[in-house]
Design an enzyme around this catalytic site. Structure first.
Site, PDB file in Angstrom:
ATOM      1  N   GLU A  84      -4.102   1.103  -6.136  1.00  0.00           N
ATOM      2  CA  GLU A  84      -3.221   0.038  -6.591  1.00  0.00           C
ATOM      3  C   GLU A  84      -3.140   0.114  -8.108  1.00  0.00           C
ATOM      4  O   GLU A  84      -4.055   0.626  -8.764  1.00  0.00           O
ATOM      5  CB  GLU A  84      -3.741  -1.329  -6.146  1.00  0.00           C
TER       6      GLU A  84
ATOM      7  N   CYS B 297       0.864  -1.172   0.000  1.00  0.00           N
ATOM      8  CA  CYS B 297       0.000   0.000   0.000  1.00  0.00           C
ATOM      9  C   CYS B 297       0.902   1.223   0.000  1.00  0.00           C
ATOM     10  O   CYS B 297       1.519   1.553   1.017  1.00  0.00           O
ATOM     11  CB  CYS B 297      -0.913   0.005   1.226  1.00  0.00           C
TER      12      CYS B 297
END
Length: 224
Positions: free
Chosen positions: A106, A2
């Site tokens: 992402e 992340c």
């Protein structure tokens, strides 16, 4: 992993959702493109069971770090090794927090031409990432509170984009995670599992999010 996330919530909503009180936090502004080194709200709990929200710097600086740049490589901590790796073990046992986020980003595709996606919660107003922290002190005596977001294997839904995802804790798990007197590392590690598939969804967004200097509402707009 992340490496970017978003937080678009008012101070009042954060306090209500996490049942916490802002602790000397300067004016909270929406951040559509949170990146490493940004100072962002994290939720902690004291031994009286009181939760507070403070701003920490993203990118853990462990106690042994000699300079600030070490934090760039420690924005994430892998759940699998968090209880054994020197950089994270001490914080995992003693200094745990929640990291509020309304979504995260992402990328998928070939290197040099990856497509960004925004992942968001489907059932709740925001995620509570499992985090660890440390208040680092420089050789000159400067104290900097820093944090890292814990990651785990992707659930089936997330695996369409990536093989890792942040650990998002359920509300009923918060007390166990935040309790500063809880040193049951085996039990705590069992909390570090993939989030339910039906609790997240995602959509494609503009590649403008690739540039950390871009930080506006349009970054969260769905690409047609």
């Amino acid at each position: 992993m992340c490496g970017r996330y978003s937080l678009i919530e008012s101070e009042e909503n954060l306090e209500n959702w996490f049942q916490a009180v802002m602790d000397e936090v300067e004016q909270l502004e929406n951040n559509y493109n949170v990146a490493p080194t940004h100072n962002m709200p994290v939720v902690g709990q004291n031994r009286d069971g009181e939760r507070t929200i403070q701003k920490f710097r993203w990118g853990l600086l462990p106690f042994w770090a000699k300079e600030k740049k070490v934090g760039y490589s420690m924005v994430n901590a892998r759940a699998e090794s968090i209880d054994t790796k020197k950089s994270f073990k001490r914080s995992f046992e003693k200094y745990r927090c929640l990291v509020p986020a309304t979504g995260f980003f992402e990328w998928k595709g070939e290197k040099g031409n990856k497509t960004p996606y925004h992942i968001f919660p489907t059932h709740k107003p925001m995620f509570a990432f499992a985090g660890i922290y440390n208040v680092w002190e420089s050789p000159e005596g400067e104290k900097i509170p820093t944090y890292s977001i814990i990651t785990t294997d992707a659930n089936e839904k997330m695996s369409e984009l990536h093989d890792r995802m942040p650990v998002m804790l359920l509300k009923e798990e918060w007390d166990e995670w935040l309790d500063p007197d809880n040193h049951n590392m085996k039990g705590l590690k069992e909390l570090l599992k993939p989030f339910p598939d039906d609790a997240i969804d995602f959509y494609e967004v503009s590649k403008k999010v690739n540039n950390v200097r871009n930080n506006s509402e349009e970054l969260l707009e769905k690409v047609a």
